[in-house]
Scaffold this motif. Sequence first.
Motif, PDB file in Angstrom:
ATOM      1  N   LEU A  38       0.870  -1.119   0.069  1.00 50.29           N
ATOM      2  CA  LEU A  38       0.041  -0.028   0.044  1.00 50.29           C
ATOM      3  C   LEU A  38       1.021   1.117   0.157  1.00 50.29           C
ATOM      4  O   LEU A  38       0.535   2.197  -0.615  1.00 50.29           O
ATOM      5  N   CYS A  39       1.975   1.196   0.608  1.00 44.88           N
ATOM      6  CA  CYS A  39       2.660   2.233   0.750  1.00 44.88           C
ATOM      7  C   CYS A  39       3.487   2.515  -0.559  1.00 44.88           C
ATOM      8  O   CYS A  39       3.476   3.678  -1.230  1.00 44.88           O
ATOM      9  N   LYS A  40       3.826   1.392  -1.263  1.00 45.18           N
ATOM     10  CA  LYS A  40       4.349   1.664  -2.530  1.00 45.18           C
ATOM     11  C   LYS A  40       3.179   2.020  -3.565  1.00 45.18           C
ATOM     12  O   LYS A  40       3.501   2.986  -4.461  1.00 45.18           O
ATOM     13  N   ALA A  41       2.100   1.697  -3.369  1.00 43.65           N
ATOM     14  CA  ALA A  41       0.908   2.301  -4.419  1.00 43.65           C
ATOM     15  C   ALA A  41       1.048   3.641  -4.181  1.00 43.65           C
ATOM     16  O   ALA A  41       0.661   4.320  -5.185  1.00 43.65           O
ATOM     17  N   PHE A  42       1.096   4.273  -3.112  1.00 44.35           N
ATOM     18  CA  PHE A  42       0.965   5.811  -2.857  1.00 44.35           C
ATOM     19  C   PHE A  42       2.416   6.562  -3.436  1.00 44.35           C
ATOM     20  O   PHE A  42       2.301   7.704  -3.778  1.00 44.35           O
ATOM     21  N   THR A  43       3.238   5.743  -3.649  1.00 45.48           N
ATOM     22  CA  THR A  43       4.565   6.254  -4.444  1.00 45.48           C
ATOM     23  C   THR A  43       4.092   6.987  -5.899  1.00 45.48           C
ATOM     24  O   THR A  43       4.681   7.731  -6.512  1.00 45.48           O
ATOM     25  N   TYR A  44       3.200   6.086  -6.410  1.00 39.55           N
ATOM     26  CA  TYR A  44       2.638   6.537  -7.925  1.00 39.55           C
ATOM     27  C   TYR A  44       2.088   8.038  -7.642  1.00 39.55           C
ATOM     28  O   TYR A  44       1.797   8.639  -8.726  1.00 39.55           O
ATOM     29  N   MET A  45       1.736   8.498  -6.501  1.00 39.02           N
ATOM     30  CA  MET A  45       1.012   9.738  -6.338  1.00 39.02           C
ATOM     31  C   MET A  45       1.981  10.759  -5.550  1.00 39.02           C
ATOM     32  O   MET A  45       1.373  11.851  -5.449  1.00 39.02           O
ATOM     33  N   MET A  46       3.275  10.468  -5.639  1.00 40.60           N
ATOM     34  CA  MET A  46       4.227  11.345  -5.336  1.00 40.60           C
ATOM     35  C   MET A  46       4.146  12.844  -6.206  1.00 40.60           C
ATOM     36  O   MET A  46       4.420  12.496  -7.345  1.00 40.60           O
ATOM     37  N   GLY A  47       4.051  13.827  -5.648  1.00 41.13           N
ATOM     38  CA  GLY A  47       3.969  15.161  -6.390  1.00 41.13           C
ATOM     39  C   GLY A  47       2.648  15.678  -6.554  1.00 41.13           C
ATOM     40  O   GLY A  47       2.255  16.743  -6.878  1.00 41.13           O
ATOM     41  N   ALA A  48       1.647  14.637  -6.136  1.00 39.91           N
ATOM     42  CA  ALA A  48       0.025  15.040  -6.293  1.00 39.91           C
ATOM     43  C   ALA A  48      -0.291  15.431  -4.811  1.00 39.91           C
ATOM     44  O   ALA A  48       0.253  15.123  -4.088  1.00 39.91           O
ATOM     45  N   PRO A  49      -1.171  16.471  -4.836  1.00 35.89           N
ATOM     46  CA  PRO A  49      -1.809  16.907  -3.499  1.00 35.89           C
ATOM     47  C   PRO A  49      -2.612  15.930  -2.830  1.00 35.89           C
ATOM     48  O   PRO A  49      -3.736  15.871  -2.425  1.00 35.89           O
ATOM     49  N   VAL A  50      -2.035  14.540  -2.408  1.00 30.69           N
ATOM     50  CA  VAL A  50      -2.554  13.410  -1.592  1.00 30.69           C
ATOM     51  C   VAL A  50      -1.644  13.293  -0.380  1.00 30.69           C
ATOM     52  O   VAL A  50      -0.426  13.250  -0.445  1.00 30.69           O
ATOM     53  N   PHE A  51      -2.240  13.139   0.627  1.00 32.66           N
ATOM     54  CA  PHE A  51      -1.676  12.696   2.073  1.00 32.66           C
ATOM     55  C   PHE A  51      -2.148  11.335   2.456  1.00 32.66           C
ATOM     56  O   PHE A  51      -3.640  11.185   2.485  1.00 32.66           O
ATOM     57  N   ALA A  52      -1.363  10.561   2.882  1.00 34.72           N
ATOM     58  CA  ALA A  52      -1.947   9.216   3.531  1.00 34.72           C
ATOM     59  C   ALA A  52      -1.657   9.262   5.050  1.00 34.72           C
ATOM     60  O   ALA A  52      -0.518   9.503   5.315  1.00 34.72           O
ATOM     61  N   LEU A  53      -2.514   8.933   5.632  1.00 27.31           N
ATOM     62  CA  LEU A  53      -2.272   8.660   7.449  1.00 27.31           C
ATOM     63  C   LEU A  53      -2.659   7.234   7.589  1.00 27.31           C
ATOM     64  O   LEU A  53      -3.501   6.940   7.487  1.00 27.31           O
ATOM     65  N   PHE A  54      -1.836   6.587   8.347  1.00 28.27           N
ATOM     66  CA  PHE A  54      -2.040   5.323   9.082  1.00 28.27           C
ATOM     67  C   PHE A  54      -1.952   5.489  10.628  1.00 28.27           C
ATOM     68  O   PHE A  54      -1.206   5.990  11.232  1.00 28.27           O
ATOM     69  N   LEU A  55      -3.160   5.062  10.944  1.00 27.29           N
ATOM     70  CA  LEU A  55      -3.358   5.299  12.465  1.00 27.29           C
ATOM     71  C   LEU A  55      -3.517   3.784  13.121  1.00 27.29           C
ATOM     72  O   LEU A  55      -3.885   2.816  12.778  1.00 27.29           O
ATOM     73  N   SER A  56      -3.030   3.749  14.392  1.00 30.92           N
ATOM     74  CA  SER A  56      -2.544   2.555  15.179  1.00 30.92           C
ATOM     75  C   SER A  56      -2.203   3.000  16.528  1.00 30.92           C
ATOM     76  O   SER A  56      -1.437   4.051  16.886  1.00 30.92           O
ATOM     77  N   THR A  57      -2.628   1.904  17.520  1.00 34.79           N
ATOM     78  CA  THR A  57      -2.015   2.020  18.730  1.00 34.79           C
ATOM     79  C   THR A  57      -0.733   0.928  18.993  1.00 34.79           C
ATOM     80  O   THR A  57      -0.574   0.590  20.289  1.00 34.79           O
ATOM     81  N   TYR A  58      -0.662   0.363  18.025  1.00 36.58           N
ATOM     82  CA  TYR A  58       0.358  -0.737  18.183  1.00 36.58           C
ATOM     83  C   TYR A  58       1.840   0.280  18.378  1.00 36.58           C
ATOM     84  O   TYR A  58       2.122   0.999  17.837  1.00 36.58           O
ATOM     85  N   SER A  59       2.530  -0.834  19.255  1.00 34.22           N
ATOM     86  CA  SER A  59       3.924  -0.039  19.738  1.00 34.22           C
ATOM     87  C   SER A  59       5.098  -0.330  19.156  1.00 34.22           C
ATOM     88  O   SER A  59       5.909   0.304  18.980  1.00 34.22           O
ATOM     89  N   ARG A  60       4.860  -1.287  18.010  1.00 40.79           N
ATOM     90  CA  ARG A  60       6.170  -1.720  17.144  1.00 40.79           C
ATOM     91  C   ARG A  60       6.109  -0.705  16.124  1.00 40.79           C
ATOM     92  O   ARG A  60       5.870  -0.999  14.822  1.00 40.79           O
ATOM     93  N   LEU A  61       6.746   0.257  16.224  1.00 41.01           N
ATOM     94  CA  LEU A  61       6.800   1.400  15.093  1.00 41.01           C
ATOM     95  C   LEU A  61       7.693   0.905  14.044  1.00 41.01           C
ATOM     96  O   LEU A  61       7.603   1.402  13.064  1.00 41.01           O
ATOM     97  N   SER A  62       8.758   0.160  14.244  1.00 42.35           N
ATOM     98  CA  SER A  62       9.661  -0.276  13.266  1.00 42.35           C
ATOM     99  C   SER A  62       9.129  -1.116  12.133  1.00 42.35           C
ATOM    100  O   SER A  62       9.639  -1.043  10.786  1.00 42.35           O
ATOM    101  N   GLU A  63       7.757  -1.572  12.397  1.00 35.16           N
ATOM    102  CA  GLU A  63       6.956  -2.126  11.189  1.00 35.16           C
ATOM    103  C   GLU A  63       6.273  -1.101  10.033  1.00 35.16           C
ATOM    104  O   GLU A  63       6.054  -1.242   9.123  1.00 35.16           O
ATOM    105  N   PHE A  64       6.146   0.345  10.670  1.00 30.73           N
ATOM    106  CA  PHE A  64       5.652   1.247   9.967  1.00 30.73           C
ATOM    107  C   PHE A  64       6.670   2.102   9.464  1.00 30.73           C
ATOM    108  O   PHE A  64       6.396   2.630   8.439  1.00 30.73           O
ATOM    109  N   ALA A  65       7.719   2.296  10.336  1.00 26.57           N
ATOM    110  CA  ALA A  65       8.640   3.356   9.928  1.00 26.57           C
ATOM    111  C   ALA A  65       9.918   2.939  10.259  1.00 26.57           C
ATOM    112  O   ALA A  65      10.518   3.287  10.918  1.00 26.57           O
ATOM    113  N   PRO A  66      10.589   1.788   9.321  1.00 25.90           N
ATOM    114  CA  PRO A  66      11.810   1.365   9.701  1.00 25.90           C
ATOM    115  C   PRO A  66      12.796   2.430   9.311  1.00 25.90           C
ATOM    116  O   PRO A  66      12.543   3.402   8.648  1.00 25.90           O
ATOM    117  N   SER A  67      14.029   2.286   9.776  1.00 25.80           N
ATOM    118  CA  SER A  67      15.053   3.284   9.237  1.00 25.80           C
ATOM    119  C   SER A  67      15.214   3.209   7.936  1.00 25.80           C
ATOM    120  O   SER A  67      15.018   2.255   7.269  1.00 25.80           O
TER     121      SER A  67
END
Length: 277
Positions: free
Chosen positions: A186-215
Amino acid sequence: FPEGDMANERPLVEFFCEEGTTTTSALHVQRRYLLFLLKIIASVNKWIDDREESGLGTESLAADWKEFLGDPASLNRPKMYTEAIDPNLSRFEEFKDIMDEDVKFDTLKNRVKIYINSVAKKIEDAKKIEDAKKIEEAKKIEDADKIEDATNKKIQPAIVFYFDEAHHLTKTVVATKPQRTAYQCLCKAFTYMMGAPVFALFLSTYSRLSEFAPSSRNFWSNRPMETNPQGSDDNMNAPFVELPFDAWKETSLVIEGTHSAEEICSLKFMARFGRPL
Protein backbone atom coordinates in the motif's frame (compact mmCIF):
# COMPACT_ATOMS: atom_id res chain seq x y z
CA PHE A 1 -11.01 -6.20 15.83
CA PRO A 2 -14.13 -4.34 14.60
CA GLU A 3 -15.15 -5.09 11.06
CA GLY A 4 -14.98 -1.42 10.10
CA ASP A 5 -16.03 -0.41 6.60
CA MET A 6 -17.71 -2.95 4.33
CA ALA A 7 -17.41 -3.64 0.61
CA ASN A 8 -19.59 -6.10 -1.28
CA GLU A 9 -21.00 -7.26 2.11
CA ARG A 10 -17.54 -8.20 3.39
CA PRO A 11 -15.11 -6.30 5.63
CA LEU A 12 -13.01 -3.99 3.45
CA VAL A 13 -9.88 -5.12 5.31
CA GLU A 14 -10.23 -8.48 3.54
CA PHE A 15 -9.56 -6.75 0.22
CA PHE A 16 -6.23 -5.45 1.50
CA CYS A 17 -5.29 -8.58 3.45
CA GLU A 18 -6.00 -11.17 0.75
CA GLU A 19 -3.07 -13.56 1.08
CA GLY A 20 -1.01 -14.03 -2.05
CA THR A 21 -0.09 -17.28 -3.76
CA THR A 22 3.41 -18.52 -4.52
CA THR A 23 3.26 -16.67 -7.85
CA THR A 24 1.70 -13.34 -6.75
CA SER A 25 4.03 -10.46 -7.58
CA ALA A 26 4.34 -7.39 -5.38
CA LEU A 27 3.84 -5.22 -8.46
CA HIS A 28 0.45 -6.84 -9.12
CA VAL A 29 -0.72 -6.12 -5.57
CA GLN A 30 0.58 -2.54 -5.69
CA ARG A 31 -1.32 -1.85 -8.90
CA ARG A 32 -4.43 -3.47 -7.42
CA TYR A 33 -4.26 -1.13 -4.43
CA LEU A 34 -3.51 1.84 -6.69
CA LEU A 35 -6.61 1.09 -8.75
CA PHE A 36 -8.66 1.04 -5.54
CA LEU A 37 -7.30 4.44 -4.49
CA LEU A 38 -7.93 5.95 -7.92
CA LYS A 39 -11.50 4.65 -7.97
CA ILE A 40 -12.11 6.31 -4.62
CA ILE A 41 -10.86 9.58 -6.10
CA ALA A 42 -13.10 8.97 -9.13
CA SER A 43 -16.07 8.67 -6.77
CA VAL A 44 -15.19 12.06 -5.29
CA ASN A 45 -14.89 13.51 -8.79
CA LYS A 46 -18.31 12.22 -9.81
CA TRP A 47 -19.88 13.48 -6.59
CA ILE A 48 -18.49 16.99 -7.19
CA ASP A 49 -19.73 16.99 -10.81
CA ASP A 50 -23.20 15.80 -9.73
CA ARG A 51 -23.39 18.59 -7.13
CA GLU A 52 -22.48 21.25 -9.69
CA GLU A 53 -24.98 19.91 -12.22
CA SER A 54 -27.73 19.96 -9.62
CA GLY A 55 -26.89 23.53 -8.66
CA LEU A 56 -25.83 22.74 -5.10
CA GLY A 57 -22.47 24.47 -5.49
CA THR A 58 -19.17 23.50 -3.89
CA GLU A 59 -19.06 25.51 -0.69
CA SER A 60 -18.14 23.55 2.47
CA LEU A 61 -17.08 20.69 0.23
CA ALA A 62 -15.20 18.62 2.84
CA ALA A 63 -18.02 18.84 5.40
CA ASP A 64 -20.63 17.95 2.77
CA TRP A 65 -18.55 14.98 1.59
CA LYS A 66 -18.33 13.71 5.17
CA GLU A 67 -22.08 14.04 5.56
CA PHE A 68 -22.65 12.29 2.23
CA LEU A 69 -20.55 9.28 3.26
CA GLY A 70 -22.17 9.00 6.67
CA ASP A 71 -21.12 6.37 9.20
CA PRO A 72 -20.03 2.79 8.31
CA ALA A 73 -23.66 1.65 8.50
CA SER A 74 -24.81 4.12 5.83
CA LEU A 75 -25.50 3.13 2.22
CA ASN A 76 -23.16 5.51 0.38
CA ARG A 77 -19.95 4.41 2.07
CA PRO A 78 -20.16 0.63 1.32
CA LYS A 79 -21.44 1.39 -2.18
CA MET A 80 -18.34 3.48 -2.89
CA TYR A 81 -16.00 0.79 -1.54
CA THR A 82 -17.83 -1.98 -3.43
CA GLU A 83 -17.30 -0.08 -6.70
CA ALA A 84 -13.66 0.58 -5.78
CA ILE A 85 -12.77 -3.10 -5.26
CA ASP A 86 -14.45 -4.13 -8.52
CA PRO A 87 -11.62 -4.91 -11.01
CA ASN A 88 -13.89 -3.97 -13.94
CA LEU A 89 -12.31 -1.08 -15.87
CA SER A 90 -15.05 -0.50 -18.46
CA ARG A 91 -15.95 2.85 -16.84
CA PHE A 92 -12.39 3.83 -16.05
CA GLU A 93 -10.81 4.14 -19.47
CA GLU A 94 -8.00 6.41 -18.23
CA PHE A 95 -6.36 3.45 -16.54
CA LYS A 96 -7.49 0.44 -18.53
CA ASP A 97 -3.88 -0.83 -18.68
CA ILE A 98 -3.10 -0.24 -14.99
CA MET A 99 -2.70 -3.97 -14.27
CA ASP A 100 -0.31 -4.43 -17.20
CA GLU A 101 3.03 -4.97 -15.47
CA ASP A 102 4.85 -3.90 -18.64
CA VAL A 103 3.66 -0.31 -18.13
CA LYS A 104 6.61 1.55 -16.61
CA PHE A 105 6.43 3.20 -13.19
CA ASP A 106 7.20 6.72 -14.42
CA THR A 107 4.69 6.47 -17.28
CA LEU A 108 1.89 5.45 -14.96
CA LYS A 109 2.97 7.89 -12.25
CA ASN A 110 2.67 10.84 -14.66
CA ARG A 111 -0.82 9.78 -15.71
CA VAL A 112 -1.86 9.33 -12.08
CA LYS A 113 -0.57 12.80 -11.20
CA ILE A 114 -2.40 14.44 -14.12
CA TYR A 115 -5.67 12.71 -13.19
CA ILE A 116 -5.43 13.56 -9.47
CA ASN A 117 -4.52 17.17 -10.22
CA SER A 118 -7.64 17.52 -12.39
CA VAL A 119 -9.81 16.38 -9.46
CA ALA A 120 -7.82 18.36 -6.90
CA LYS A 121 -8.34 21.56 -8.91
CA LYS A 122 -12.10 21.26 -8.40
CA ILE A 123 -11.53 20.84 -4.66
CA GLU A 124 -9.07 23.75 -4.53
CA ASP A 125 -11.43 26.00 -6.52
CA ALA A 126 -14.15 25.23 -3.99
CA LYS A 127 -11.77 26.08 -1.17
CA LYS A 128 -10.96 29.44 -2.78
CA ILE A 129 -14.65 30.31 -2.75
CA GLU A 130 -14.91 29.27 0.88
CA ASP A 131 -11.74 31.20 1.81
CA ALA A 132 -13.02 34.34 0.07
CA LYS A 133 -16.13 34.22 2.25
CA LYS A 134 -13.99 33.71 5.36
CA ILE A 135 -11.85 36.73 4.44
CA GLU A 136 -14.92 38.93 4.03
CA GLU A 137 -16.33 37.75 7.36
CA ALA A 138 -12.95 38.27 9.08
CA LYS A 139 -12.66 41.79 7.64
CA LYS A 140 -16.05 42.69 9.05
CA ILE A 141 -14.89 41.83 12.57
CA GLU A 142 -11.29 42.94 11.91
CA ASP A 143 -9.76 39.58 12.86
CA ALA A 144 -6.18 39.62 11.50
CA ASP A 145 -5.44 36.00 12.41
CA LYS A 146 -8.43 34.67 10.49
CA ILE A 147 -7.53 36.83 7.48
CA GLU A 148 -3.97 35.43 7.54
CA ASP A 149 -5.25 31.83 7.79
CA ALA A 150 -7.60 32.28 4.84
CA THR A 151 -4.94 33.92 2.64
CA ASN A 152 -2.22 31.35 3.36
CA LYS A 153 -0.92 30.19 -0.04
CA LYS A 154 1.07 27.15 1.12
CA ILE A 155 0.40 23.98 -0.83
CA GLN A 156 -2.02 21.82 1.11
CA PRO A 157 -3.25 18.26 0.46
CA ALA A 158 -6.58 18.28 -1.34
CA ILE A 159 -7.23 14.56 -0.78
CA VAL A 160 -6.53 12.66 2.45
CA PHE A 161 -6.68 8.88 2.87
CA TYR A 162 -6.61 7.46 6.39
CA PHE A 163 -6.35 3.83 7.50
CA ASP A 164 -7.37 3.01 11.07
CA GLU A 165 -6.03 -0.06 12.90
CA ALA A 166 -3.28 -0.06 10.26
CA HIS A 167 -1.07 -2.53 12.12
CA HIS A 168 -3.21 -5.35 10.72
CA LEU A 169 -1.78 -4.51 7.29
CA THR A 170 1.73 -5.30 8.53
CA LYS A 171 0.83 -8.86 9.50
CA THR A 172 -0.44 -10.29 6.21
CA VAL A 173 1.97 -11.31 3.45
CA VAL A 174 0.17 -10.56 0.19
CA ALA A 175 3.01 -11.04 -2.30
CA THR A 176 5.89 -13.47 -2.64
CA LYS A 177 7.90 -12.00 -5.54
CA PRO A 178 9.44 -10.34 -3.57
CA GLN A 179 7.81 -11.05 -0.21
CA ARG A 180 5.78 -8.03 0.86
CA THR A 181 3.06 -7.28 3.41
CA ALA A 182 -0.17 -5.44 2.66
CA TYR A 183 1.25 -2.35 4.36
CA GLN A 184 4.40 -2.39 2.24
CA CYS A 185 2.42 -2.76 -0.99
CA LEU A 186 0.00 0.00 0.00
CA CYS A 187 2.88 2.38 0.78
CA LYS A 188 4.35 1.50 -2.60
CA ALA A 189 1.02 2.23 -4.30
CA PHE A 190 1.14 5.73 -2.85
CA THR A 191 4.53 6.36 -4.50
CA TYR A 192 2.63 6.63 -7.79
CA MET A 193 0.99 9.74 -6.27
CA MET A 194 4.20 11.48 -5.19
CA GLY A 195 4.02 15.12 -6.28
CA ALA A 196 0.21 15.10 -6.29
CA PRO A 197 -1.79 16.83 -3.51
CA VAL A 198 -2.50 13.58 -1.67
CA PHE A 199 -1.69 12.73 1.95
CA ALA A 200 -1.93 9.26 3.50
CA LEU A 201 -2.30 8.72 7.25
CA PHE A 202 -1.96 5.38 9.02
CA LEU A 203 -3.50 5.20 12.51
CA SER A 204 -2.70 2.60 15.14
CA THR A 205 -2.09 2.11 18.86
CA TYR A 206 0.42 -0.64 18.03
CA SER A 207 3.78 -0.01 19.69
CA ARG A 208 6.15 -1.70 17.22
CA LEU A 209 6.86 1.38 15.14
CA SER A 210 9.69 -0.29 13.22
CA GLU A 211 7.06 -2.15 11.17
CA PHE A 212 5.56 1.17 10.03
CA ALA A 213 8.60 3.42 9.89
CA PRO A 214 11.82 1.38 9.62
CA SER A 215 15.16 3.12 9.36
CA SER A 216 16.15 4.28 5.87
CA ARG A 217 18.69 1.45 5.47
CA ASN A 218 15.97 -1.12 6.20
CA PHE A 219 13.19 0.54 4.20
CA TRP A 220 11.81 -1.62 1.40
CA SER A 221 11.68 1.13 -1.26
CA ASN A 222 14.14 3.86 -2.20
CA ARG A 223 11.65 6.20 -3.90
CA PRO A 224 10.03 7.65 -0.75
CA MET A 225 13.52 8.35 0.62
CA GLU A 226 14.74 10.25 -2.42
CA THR A 227 15.02 14.03 -2.43
CA ASN A 228 12.38 15.62 -4.67
CA PRO A 229 13.08 18.41 -7.22
CA GLN A 230 12.35 21.04 -4.56
CA GLY A 231 15.13 19.64 -2.36
CA SER A 232 12.80 18.10 0.19
CA ASP A 233 13.12 14.53 1.44
CA ASP A 234 9.91 14.48 3.50
CA ASN A 235 7.89 12.10 1.32
CA MET A 236 7.91 9.76 4.32
CA ASN A 237 7.05 11.59 7.53
CA ALA A 238 8.22 10.46 10.95
CA PRO A 239 5.33 8.91 12.93
CA PHE A 240 3.48 10.89 15.58
CA VAL A 241 4.01 8.78 18.68
CA GLU A 242 2.62 11.02 21.44
CA LEU A 243 -0.76 12.69 21.09
CA PRO A 244 -2.26 14.82 23.88
CA PHE A 245 -5.64 13.08 24.00
CA ASP A 246 -3.91 9.83 25.02
CA ALA A 247 -1.69 11.31 27.74
CA TRP A 248 -2.62 12.30 31.31
CA LYS A 249 -0.20 14.75 32.95
CA GLU A 250 -1.09 14.16 36.63
CA THR A 251 0.26 11.42 38.88
CA SER A 252 -3.11 9.66 39.20
CA LEU A 253 -6.33 9.47 37.19
CA VAL A 254 -8.68 9.78 40.15
CA ILE A 255 -8.52 10.71 43.82
CA GLU A 256 -10.81 8.62 46.01
CA GLY A 257 -13.73 10.48 47.56
CA THR A 258 -13.16 13.78 45.74
CA HIS A 259 -15.25 13.41 42.52
CA SER A 260 -18.97 14.04 42.13
CA ALA A 261 -21.29 11.93 39.97
CA GLU A 262 -21.73 14.89 37.64
CA GLU A 263 -17.95 15.28 37.25
CA ILE A 264 -17.21 11.64 36.42
CA CYS A 265 -19.88 11.71 33.71
CA SER A 266 -18.30 14.71 32.00
CA LEU A 267 -16.33 14.36 28.77
CA LYS A 268 -13.37 16.12 30.37
CA PHE A 269 -13.18 13.47 33.10
CA MET A 270 -13.76 10.46 30.83
CA ALA A 271 -11.02 11.65 28.45
CA ARG A 272 -8.49 10.95 31.21
CA PHE A 273 -8.89 7.24 30.46
CA GLY A 274 -7.86 7.54 26.81
CA ARG A 275 -9.68 8.71 23.72
CA PRO A 276 -13.28 9.81 24.42
CA LEU A 277 -15.81 7.14 23.48
